[in-house]
Every structure is written in C-alpha cells, then in structure tokens.
Scaffold this motif. Structure first.
Motif, PDB file in Angstrom:
ATOM      1  N   MET A  31       1.025  -1.176  -0.571  1.00  0.00           N
ATOM      2  CA  MET A  31      -0.082  -0.217  -0.337  1.00  0.00           C
ATOM      3  C   MET A  31       0.693   1.508   0.378  1.00  0.00           C
ATOM      4  SD  MET A  31      -3.014   1.141   2.639  1.00  0.00           S
ATOM      5  CE  MET A  31      -1.604   1.602   4.363  1.00  0.00           C
ATOM      6  N   LYS A  32       0.723   2.068  -0.492  1.00  0.00           N
ATOM      7  CA  LYS A  32       0.959   3.200  -1.097  1.00  0.00           C
ATOM      8  C   LYS A  32       0.402   4.239  -0.315  1.00  0.00           C
ATOM      9  CE  LYS A  32       3.167   6.372  -4.257  1.00  0.00           C
ATOM     10  NZ  LYS A  32       4.471   7.241  -3.674  1.00  0.00           N
ATOM     11  N   ILE A  33       1.821   4.859   0.422  1.00  0.00           N
ATOM     12  CA  ILE A  33       0.763   5.966   1.810  1.00  0.00           C
ATOM     13  C   ILE A  33       0.468   7.362   1.233  1.00  0.00           C
ATOM     14  CG2 ILE A  33       2.048   7.053   3.993  1.00  0.00           C
ATOM     15  CD1 ILE A  33       3.610   4.723   4.531  1.00  0.00           C
ATOM     16  N   LYS A  34      -0.553   7.648   1.232  1.00  0.00           N
ATOM     17  CA  LYS A  34      -0.923   9.396   0.786  1.00  0.00           C
ATOM     18  C   LYS A  34       0.078  10.399   2.433  1.00  0.00           C
ATOM     19  CE  LYS A  34      -4.122  11.613  -1.369  1.00  0.00           C
ATOM     20  NZ  LYS A  34      -4.316  12.893  -0.131  1.00  0.00           N
ATOM     21  N   ASP A  47       6.728   6.582   8.944  1.00  0.00           N
ATOM     22  CA  ASP A  47       6.030   5.169   7.729  1.00  0.00           C
ATOM     23  C   ASP A  47       6.808   4.259   8.837  1.00  0.00           C
ATOM     24  OD1 ASP A  47       5.723   2.812   6.007  1.00  0.00           O
ATOM     25  OD2 ASP A  47       7.328   3.555   4.329  1.00  0.00           O
ATOM     26  N   SER A  90       6.483   0.862   7.760  1.00  0.00           N
ATOM     27  CA  SER A  90       5.776  -0.557   7.306  1.00  0.00           C
ATOM     28  C   SER A  90       7.526  -1.406   8.523  1.00  0.00           C
ATOM     29  CB  SER A  90       6.759  -0.682   6.122  1.00  0.00           C
ATOM     30  OG  SER A  90       5.480  -0.078   5.379  1.00  0.00           O
TER      31      SER A  90
END
Length: 95
Positions: free
Chosen positions: A1-4, A49, A51
C-alpha cells in the motif's frame, strides 16, 4: 500500500508538550518536525513510515509512549521512537 502523506501543523501538540512535558526538550524539538502525516484512522496519525516496525532498516523503532491531555481531544498517546523521534499520535477517545 502506498502511503498518502498530507501536510500537518503540529503547533497545538508542541504547545501541549511544552506545557505538560517541559523537561522533554528533544521530544518537543522533534514534534516540530511532524509536518506531514498519514491518517491511518480517526484515532491514529502516523508521522513516519511504520512498515516493518522494529525490524532492521525500518524507520519505525519503538522506544516508549508519553501521554498528553488536551481539553478538546482528550488523552493523546505519543509513540516515541529511538532518538526521541515521533512515530505517531493516538487519540484514545476515538478507540
């Protein structure tokens, strides 16, 4: 998932920390760097982030929690990472 990532103004958090945690100079300084956030939910805003938390090469290296009290937002948990970096904030009233 790309972080916005979205822009964030941490002024209110800085003011709370100066009032309630005046001895935590490094935390206060690092709150000033929280100018972007990822709203994971109504209850949690991430500033780094998260992750692969606590894994080698992950930005997220948890150290401790600190609590602030705000009249409007209630209790707010600061996730403090290594080097007093601010990982995120959790609004307990929304859990």
């Amino acid at each position: 998932m790309k972080i916005k990532w979205e822009s964030y103004d941490p002024t209110w958090l800085i003011n709370l920390a100066k009032e309630q945690l005046p001895e935590e100079k490094e935390v206060i300084k690092n709150l000033e760097l929280c100018v972007r956030h990822f709203k994971e939910s109504k209850a949690y805003y991430s500033f780094v982030d998260s992750s692969n938390p606590n894994e080698p090469d992950s930005e997220w290296q948890f150290d401790e929690n600190m609590i602030l009290h705000d009249e409007k937002n209630g209790e707010i948990v600061l996730d403090i990472l290594k080097d007093k970096k601010i990982g995120g904030i959790e609004f307990l009233k929304y859990l």
